[in-house]
Scaffold this active site. Structure first.
Site, PDB file in Angstrom:
ATOM      1  N   ASP A  55       0.284  -0.886  -0.159  1.00 30.59           N
ATOM      2  CA  ASP A  55       0.392  -0.035  -0.491  1.00 30.59           C
ATOM      3  C   ASP A  55       1.077   1.499   0.646  1.00 30.59           C
ATOM      4  O   ASP A  55       1.719   1.001   1.138  1.00 30.59           O
ATOM      5  CB  ASP A  55      -1.037   0.199   1.227  1.00 30.59           C
ATOM      6  CG  ASP A  55      -1.478   1.168   1.564  1.00 30.59           C
ATOM      7  OD1 ASP A  55      -1.552   2.256   0.820  1.00 30.59           O
ATOM      8  OD2 ASP A  55      -2.702   0.645   2.628  1.00 30.59           O
ATOM      9  N   ILE A  56       0.695   2.012  -1.030  1.00 36.98           N
ATOM     10  CA  ILE A  56       2.098   3.574  -1.339  1.00 36.98           C
ATOM     11  C   ILE A  56       1.145   3.993   0.605  1.00 36.98           C
ATOM     12  O   ILE A  56       2.390   4.866   0.187  1.00 36.98           O
ATOM     13  CB  ILE A  56       1.139   3.582  -2.546  1.00 36.98           C
ATOM     14  CG1 ILE A  56       2.597   4.575  -3.233  1.00 36.98           C
ATOM     15  CG2 ILE A  56      -0.224   4.586  -2.573  1.00 36.98           C
ATOM     16  CD1 ILE A  56       2.307   5.258  -3.981  1.00 36.98           C
TER      17      ILE A  56
ATOM     18  N   ASN B   7      -7.250  12.901 -10.222  1.00 38.18           N
ATOM     19  CA  ASN B   7      -8.042  13.788 -11.584  1.00 38.18           C
ATOM     20  C   ASN B   7      -7.676  14.467 -11.695  1.00 38.18           C
ATOM     21  O   ASN B   7      -7.375  15.490 -11.207  1.00 38.18           O
ATOM     22  CB  ASN B   7     -10.024  12.998 -11.584  1.00 38.18           C
ATOM     23  CG  ASN B   7     -10.432  13.405 -10.774  1.00 38.18           C
ATOM     24  OD1 ASN B   7     -10.239  14.430 -10.915  1.00 38.18           O
ATOM     25  ND2 ASN B   7     -10.834  13.179  -9.290  1.00 38.18           N
TER      26      ASN B   7
ATOM     27  N   ASP C  67      -6.528   7.346  -4.803  1.00 37.50           N
ATOM     28  CA  ASP C  67      -6.403   8.564  -4.676  1.00 37.50           C
ATOM     29  C   ASP C  67      -7.776   8.586  -2.933  1.00 37.50           C
ATOM     30  O   ASP C  67      -6.482   9.372  -2.240  1.00 37.50           O
ATOM     31  CB  ASP C  67      -7.386   9.543  -5.639  1.00 37.50           C
ATOM     32  CG  ASP C  67      -7.081  10.604  -5.622  1.00 37.50           C
ATOM     33  OD1 ASP C  67      -6.689  11.336  -4.427  1.00 37.50           O
ATOM     34  OD2 ASP C  67      -7.763  11.381  -6.763  1.00 37.50           O
TER      35      ASP C  67
ATOM     36  N   SER D  56      -3.689   5.233 -13.568  1.00 30.24           N
ATOM     37  CA  SER D  56      -4.249   5.057 -14.896  1.00 30.24           C
ATOM     38  C   SER D  56      -4.404   3.422 -14.918  1.00 30.24           C
ATOM     39  O   SER D  56      -5.414   3.044 -16.598  1.00 30.24           O
ATOM     40  CB  SER D  56      -3.777   5.665 -15.991  1.00 30.24           C
ATOM     41  OG  SER D  56      -3.887   7.368 -16.733  1.00 30.24           O
TER      42      SER D  56
ATOM     43  N   GLY E 226      -6.379   1.484 -12.605  1.00 33.35           N
ATOM     44  CA  GLY E 226      -7.787   1.033 -12.000  1.00 33.35           C
ATOM     45  C   GLY E 226      -8.487   1.318 -12.500  1.00 33.35           C
ATOM     46  O   GLY E 226      -8.626   1.122 -13.814  1.00 33.35           O
ATOM     47  N   VAL E 227      -9.433   2.166 -13.036  1.00 33.18           N
ATOM     48  CA  VAL E 227     -10.411   2.834 -13.618  1.00 33.18           C
ATOM     49  C   VAL E 227     -10.381   3.739 -14.409  1.00 33.18           C
ATOM     50  O   VAL E 227     -11.509   3.788 -15.283  1.00 33.18           O
ATOM     51  CB  VAL E 227     -10.761   4.383 -12.247  1.00 33.18           C
ATOM     52  CG1 VAL E 227     -12.439   4.994 -12.858  1.00 33.18           C
ATOM     53  CG2 VAL E 227     -11.532   3.996 -10.785  1.00 33.18           C
ATOM     54  N   TYR E 228      -9.437   4.129 -14.953  1.00 25.37           N
ATOM     55  CA  TYR E 228      -9.369   4.748 -16.368  1.00 25.37           C
ATOM     56  C   TYR E 228      -8.033   3.601 -17.030  1.00 25.37           C
ATOM     57  O   TYR E 228      -8.500   4.139 -18.274  1.00 25.37           O
ATOM     58  CB  TYR E 228      -7.639   5.621 -16.115  1.00 25.37           C
ATOM     59  CG  TYR E 228      -7.878   7.296 -15.861  1.00 25.37           C
ATOM     60  CD1 TYR E 228      -9.828   7.019 -14.805  1.00 25.37           C
ATOM     61  CD2 TYR E 228      -7.345   7.672 -15.501  1.00 25.37           C
ATOM     62  CE1 TYR E 228     -10.236   8.959 -14.127  1.00 25.37           C
ATOM     63  CE2 TYR E 228      -7.905   9.235 -14.973  1.00 25.37           C
ATOM     64  CZ  TYR E 228      -8.507   9.606 -14.290  1.00 25.37           C
ATOM     65  OH  TYR E 228      -9.675  10.898 -14.057  1.00 25.37           O
TER      66      TYR E 228
HETATM   67  N1  AR6 Z   1      -1.485   1.536  -3.327  1.00 26.45           N
HETATM   68  C1  AR6 Z   1      -1.114   1.212  -4.150  1.00 26.45           C
HETATM   69  N2  AR6 Z   1      -1.733   0.978  -4.898  1.00 26.45           N
HETATM   70  C2  AR6 Z   1      -2.923   1.254  -4.915  1.00 26.45           C
HETATM   71  C3  AR6 Z   1      -3.597   1.631  -4.173  1.00 26.45           C
HETATM   72  C4  AR6 Z   1      -2.743   1.401  -2.704  1.00 26.45           C
HETATM   73  N3  AR6 Z   1      -3.454   1.407  -1.735  1.00 26.45           N
HETATM   74  N4  AR6 Z   1      -5.164   1.448  -4.169  1.00 26.45           N
HETATM   75  C5  AR6 Z   1      -5.112   1.282  -5.780  1.00 26.45           C
HETATM   76  N5  AR6 Z   1      -3.906   1.050  -6.495  1.00 26.45           N
HETATM   77  P1  AR6 Z   1      -6.649   4.057 -10.012  1.00 26.45           P
HETATM   78  P2  AR6 Z   1      -6.671   5.462 -12.322  1.00 26.45           P
HETATM   79  C6  AR6 Z   1      -3.845   0.470  -8.185  1.00 26.45           C
HETATM   80  O1  AR6 Z   1      -8.106   3.211 -10.073  1.00 26.45           O
HETATM   81  O2  AR6 Z   1      -6.747   4.269 -13.123  1.00 26.45           O
HETATM   82  C7  AR6 Z   1      -9.338   7.674  -9.025  1.00 26.45           C
HETATM   83  O3  AR6 Z   1     -11.321   7.848  -8.819  1.00 26.45           O
HETATM   84  C8  AR6 Z   1      -4.454  -0.146  -8.143  1.00 26.45           C
HETATM   85  O4  AR6 Z   1      -4.705  -0.838  -8.346  1.00 26.45           O
HETATM   86  O5  AR6 Z   1      -6.801   4.101  -7.693  1.00 26.45           O
HETATM   87  O6  AR6 Z   1      -5.245   6.342 -12.744  1.00 26.45           O
HETATM   88  C9  AR6 Z   1      -9.109   8.959  -9.670  1.00 26.45           C
HETATM   89  O7  AR6 Z   1      -9.842  10.468  -8.754  1.00 26.45           O
HETATM   90  C10 AR6 Z   1      -4.418   0.414  -9.650  1.00 26.45           C
HETATM   91  O8  AR6 Z   1      -2.972  -0.706 -10.008  1.00 26.45           O
HETATM   92  O9  AR6 Z   1      -6.544   4.990 -10.391  1.00 26.45           O
HETATM   93  C11 AR6 Z   1      -9.617   9.335 -11.254  1.00 26.45           C
HETATM   94  O10 AR6 Z   1     -10.791   9.020 -11.426  1.00 26.45           O
HETATM   95  C12 AR6 Z   1      -3.454   2.208  -9.558  1.00 26.45           C
HETATM   96  O11 AR6 Z   1      -3.107   2.175  -8.297  1.00 26.45           O
HETATM   97  C13 AR6 Z   1      -9.451   7.731 -11.470  1.00 26.45           C
HETATM   98  O12 AR6 Z   1      -9.403   7.016 -10.099  1.00 26.45           O
HETATM   99  C14 AR6 Z   1      -4.265   2.872 -10.355  1.00 26.45           C
HETATM  100  O13 AR6 Z   1      -6.202   2.959 -10.264  1.00 26.45           O
HETATM  101  C15 AR6 Z   1      -8.236   7.335 -11.736  1.00 26.45           C
HETATM  102  O14 AR6 Z   1      -7.597   6.060 -11.891  1.00 26.45           O
END
Ligand code: AR6
Length: 194
Positions: A9-10, A23, A33, A122, A124-126
Protein backbone atom coordinates in the site's frame (compact mmCIF):
# COMPACT_ATOMS: atom_id res chain seq x y z
CA UNK A 1 20.00 5.64 -8.36
CA UNK A 2 17.94 2.52 -7.62
CA UNK A 3 14.71 1.52 -9.31
CA UNK A 4 12.70 -0.84 -7.13
CA UNK A 5 9.43 -2.70 -7.27
CA UNK A 6 7.54 -2.89 -4.01
CA UNK A 7 4.38 -4.86 -3.25
CA UNK A 8 2.00 -3.09 -0.90
CA UNK A 9 0.00 0.00 0.00
CA UNK A 10 1.67 3.21 -1.18
CA UNK A 11 0.21 5.17 1.74
CA UNK A 12 2.50 3.27 4.12
CA UNK A 13 5.73 4.32 2.44
CA UNK A 14 8.12 6.57 4.31
CA UNK A 15 9.56 8.36 1.29
CA UNK A 16 10.00 11.98 0.25
CA UNK A 17 7.09 11.83 -2.22
CA UNK A 18 4.34 9.46 -3.18
CA UNK A 19 2.55 10.02 -6.48
CA UNK A 20 -1.22 10.11 -6.53
CA UNK A 21 -3.19 8.88 -9.56
CA UNK A 22 -5.66 11.75 -9.41
CA UNK A 23 -8.25 13.25 -11.73
CA UNK A 24 -8.24 16.73 -13.26
CA UNK A 25 -10.05 18.32 -10.31
CA UNK A 26 -7.39 17.11 -7.82
CA UNK A 27 -10.19 16.99 -5.28
CA UNK A 28 -10.05 13.30 -4.43
CA UNK A 29 -11.77 10.20 -5.77
CA UNK A 30 -11.62 6.42 -5.41
CA UNK A 31 -8.76 3.91 -5.79
CA UNK A 32 -5.33 5.05 -4.72
CA UNK A 33 -6.54 8.68 -4.69
CA UNK A 34 -9.16 7.82 -2.07
CA UNK A 35 -6.65 5.79 -0.05
CA UNK A 36 -4.15 8.67 -0.04
CA UNK A 37 -6.75 11.23 1.01
CA UNK A 38 -8.04 8.95 3.79
CA UNK A 39 -4.55 8.31 5.13
CA UNK A 40 -3.42 11.94 4.78
CA UNK A 41 -6.48 13.37 6.53
CA UNK A 42 -8.60 16.41 5.66
CA UNK A 43 -5.61 18.76 5.49
CA UNK A 44 -4.69 17.29 2.10
CA UNK A 45 -8.01 18.16 0.49
CA UNK A 46 -7.86 21.61 2.07
CA UNK A 47 -4.42 22.17 0.54
CA UNK A 48 -5.58 20.88 -2.87
CA UNK A 49 -8.43 23.38 -2.77
CA UNK A 50 -5.91 26.17 -2.18
CA UNK A 51 -3.54 25.28 -5.04
CA UNK A 52 -3.01 28.48 -7.03
CA UNK A 53 -3.16 26.55 -10.32
CA UNK A 54 -6.68 25.32 -9.50
CA UNK A 55 -8.85 28.38 -9.55
CA UNK A 56 -12.53 27.62 -10.12
CA UNK A 57 -12.97 26.09 -13.55
CA UNK A 58 -9.21 25.51 -14.01
CA UNK A 59 -8.13 21.89 -13.87
CA UNK A 60 -4.85 19.99 -13.87
CA UNK A 61 -4.27 18.78 -17.44
CA UNK A 62 -3.63 15.09 -18.13
CA UNK A 63 0.09 14.28 -17.92
CA UNK A 64 0.90 17.14 -15.55
CA UNK A 65 1.70 17.11 -11.83
CA UNK A 66 1.08 19.33 -8.79
CA UNK A 67 2.73 19.00 -5.38
CA UNK A 68 1.24 19.24 -1.90
CA UNK A 69 2.43 18.26 1.55
CA UNK A 70 1.94 14.75 2.89
CA UNK A 71 -0.07 15.82 5.98
CA UNK A 72 -0.70 12.69 8.13
CA UNK A 73 1.09 10.38 5.67
CA UNK A 74 4.59 9.06 6.40
CA UNK A 75 5.54 10.59 3.00
CA UNK A 76 6.63 14.24 3.10
CA UNK A 77 4.93 15.23 -0.16
CA UNK A 78 2.16 14.05 -2.46
CA UNK A 79 2.59 14.58 -6.20
CA UNK A 80 -0.85 14.61 -7.82
CA UNK A 81 -0.70 13.60 -11.45
CA UNK A 82 -3.50 12.93 -13.92
CA UNK A 83 -3.08 9.82 -16.02
CA UNK A 84 -4.83 9.29 -19.34
CA UNK A 85 -8.11 7.41 -19.59
CA UNK A 86 -7.45 4.36 -21.77
CA UNK A 87 -9.52 4.37 -24.95
CA UNK A 88 -7.84 2.20 -27.59
CA UNK A 89 -4.16 3.15 -27.41
CA UNK A 90 -4.47 5.50 -30.38
CA UNK A 91 -5.32 8.64 -28.46
CA UNK A 92 -1.88 9.59 -27.21
CA UNK A 93 -2.33 7.48 -24.08
CA UNK A 94 1.29 6.24 -24.00
CA UNK A 95 2.83 9.71 -24.36
CA UNK A 96 0.50 11.16 -21.74
CA UNK A 97 1.26 8.36 -19.28
CA UNK A 98 5.01 8.71 -19.92
CA UNK A 99 4.66 12.41 -19.17
CA UNK A 100 3.15 11.67 -15.73
CA UNK A 101 6.33 9.77 -14.82
CA UNK A 102 8.72 12.24 -16.44
CA UNK A 103 7.12 15.37 -14.96
CA UNK A 104 7.00 13.77 -11.50
CA UNK A 105 10.70 12.87 -11.69
CA UNK A 106 11.54 16.35 -12.91
CA UNK A 107 9.65 17.88 -9.98
CA UNK A 108 11.36 15.53 -7.52
CA UNK A 109 14.73 16.60 -8.91
CA UNK A 110 13.80 20.28 -8.72
CA UNK A 111 12.71 19.83 -5.08
CA UNK A 112 15.94 17.93 -4.36
CA UNK A 113 14.06 14.85 -3.13
CA UNK A 114 15.85 11.58 -2.46
CA UNK A 115 12.99 9.12 -2.92
CA UNK A 116 9.72 8.89 -4.84
CA UNK A 117 7.11 6.12 -5.14
CA UNK A 118 4.66 5.65 -8.02
CA UNK A 119 1.43 3.63 -8.10
CA UNK A 120 0.34 2.08 -11.41
CA UNK A 121 -1.05 5.36 -12.75
CA UNK A 122 -4.18 4.91 -14.93
CA UNK A 123 -4.31 1.13 -14.36
CA UNK A 124 -7.48 1.08 -12.23
CA UNK A 125 -10.58 3.12 -12.99
CA UNK A 126 -8.89 4.64 -16.07
CA UNK A 127 -8.42 1.16 -17.60
CA UNK A 128 -4.84 1.30 -18.91
CA UNK A 129 -3.57 -2.27 -19.55
CA UNK A 130 -1.06 -2.95 -16.80
CA UNK A 131 1.47 -4.79 -19.01
CA UNK A 132 1.78 -1.78 -21.26
CA UNK A 133 1.76 0.72 -18.41
CA UNK A 134 4.49 -1.22 -16.57
CA UNK A 135 6.71 -1.06 -19.67
CA UNK A 136 6.20 2.71 -19.78
CA UNK A 137 6.95 3.11 -16.06
CA UNK A 138 10.15 1.07 -16.39
CA UNK A 139 11.27 2.73 -19.65
CA UNK A 140 10.70 6.26 -18.36
CA UNK A 141 12.48 5.68 -15.08
CA UNK A 142 15.43 3.93 -16.73
CA UNK A 143 15.70 6.70 -19.34
CA UNK A 144 15.57 9.28 -16.59
CA UNK A 145 18.38 7.52 -14.75
CA UNK A 146 20.69 7.72 -17.76
CA UNK A 147 20.96 11.49 -17.52
CA UNK A 148 20.05 12.38 -13.93
CA UNK A 149 21.37 11.60 -10.46
CA UNK A 150 18.27 12.42 -8.39
CA UNK A 151 16.04 11.14 -6.91
CA UNK A 152 18.30 8.41 -5.53
CA UNK A 153 15.43 5.96 -5.07
CA UNK A 154 12.51 5.35 -7.41
CA UNK A 155 9.91 2.84 -6.24
CA UNK A 156 7.24 1.34 -8.51
CA UNK A 157 4.44 0.14 -6.24
CA UNK A 158 2.49 -3.00 -7.13
CA UNK A 159 -0.74 -3.20 -5.17
CA UNK A 160 -1.10 -6.97 -5.58
CA UNK A 161 1.00 -10.03 -6.39
CA UNK A 162 -0.11 -10.13 -10.05
CA UNK A 163 0.98 -6.52 -10.56
CA UNK A 164 4.29 -7.24 -8.84
CA UNK A 165 4.96 -10.02 -11.33
CA UNK A 166 4.08 -7.79 -14.27
CA UNK A 167 6.50 -5.10 -13.08
CA UNK A 168 9.17 -7.72 -12.55
CA UNK A 169 8.71 -8.96 -16.11
CA UNK A 170 8.90 -5.39 -17.44
CA UNK A 171 12.13 -4.81 -15.53
CA UNK A 172 13.52 -8.14 -16.79
CA UNK A 173 12.60 -7.24 -20.37
CA UNK A 174 14.49 -3.99 -19.99
CA UNK A 175 17.61 -6.05 -19.22
CA UNK A 176 18.41 -3.78 -16.28
CA UNK A 177 17.67 -6.02 -13.34
CA UNK A 178 20.54 -6.76 -11.00
CA UNK A 179 20.00 -10.48 -10.50
CA UNK A 180 22.04 -10.88 -7.31
CA UNK A 181 20.62 -7.85 -5.47
CA UNK A 182 17.27 -8.45 -7.11
CA UNK A 183 16.86 -12.03 -6.01
CA UNK A 184 17.63 -11.40 -2.34
CA UNK A 185 15.39 -8.35 -2.35
CA UNK A 186 12.65 -10.35 -4.05
CA UNK A 187 12.26 -12.49 -0.96
CA UNK A 188 11.06 -9.38 0.85
CA UNK A 189 8.69 -8.46 -1.94
CA UNK A 190 11.13 -6.11 -3.57
CA UNK A 191 12.91 -6.28 -6.90
CA UNK A 192 15.64 -3.83 -7.69
CA UNK A 193 17.58 -2.47 -10.64
CA UNK A 194 20.67 -0.76 -9.32
N1 AR6 B 1 -1.47 1.59 -2.95
C1 AR6 B 1 -0.92 1.31 -4.15
N2 AR6 B 1 -1.62 1.10 -5.27
C2 AR6 B 1 -2.97 1.19 -5.18
C3 AR6 B 1 -3.63 1.48 -3.97
C4 AR6 B 1 -2.83 1.68 -2.82
N3 AR6 B 1 -3.37 1.97 -1.62
N4 AR6 B 1 -4.98 1.48 -4.21
C5 AR6 B 1 -5.15 1.20 -5.51
N5 AR6 B 1 -3.93 1.01 -6.09
P1 AR6 B 1 -6.78 3.95 -9.63
P2 AR6 B 1 -6.50 5.46 -12.15
C6 AR6 B 1 -3.63 0.70 -7.50
O1 AR6 B 1 -8.13 3.52 -10.04
O2 AR6 B 1 -6.73 4.25 -12.94
C7 AR6 B 1 -9.71 7.90 -8.88
O3 AR6 B 1 -11.07 7.97 -8.57
C8 AR6 B 1 -4.70 0.02 -8.30
O4 AR6 B 1 -4.65 -1.38 -8.10
O5 AR6 B 1 -6.56 4.40 -8.25
O6 AR6 B 1 -5.36 6.38 -12.53
C9 AR6 B 1 -9.14 9.25 -9.29
O7 AR6 B 1 -9.74 10.33 -8.58
C10 AR6 B 1 -4.31 0.41 -9.73
O8 AR6 B 1 -3.33 -0.51 -10.23
O9 AR6 B 1 -6.25 5.17 -10.58
C11 AR6 B 1 -9.45 9.31 -10.75
O10 AR6 B 1 -10.77 9.74 -10.99
C12 AR6 B 1 -3.62 1.76 -9.56
O11 AR6 B 1 -3.45 1.95 -8.16
C13 AR6 B 1 -9.30 7.87 -11.19
O12 AR6 B 1 -9.55 7.08 -10.04
C14 AR6 B 1 -4.38 2.95 -10.12
O13 AR6 B 1 -5.77 2.75 -9.97
C15 AR6 B 1 -7.89 7.58 -11.65
O14 AR6 B 1 -7.84 6.29 -12.16
Amino acid sequence: MSIEIWHGDITELDVDAIVNAANETLLGGGGVDGAIHRAAGPGLLAECCQLPELRPGVRCPTGEVRATGGHALPARHVFHTVGPVWRDGRHDEAALLANCYWQSLRLAERMELQSIAFPAISCGVYGYPLHQAADIAVTETLTWRKSHTRPLRIILVAYNAAAFKIYQQALNRSGQIDSSGGSSALMQGLAAAT
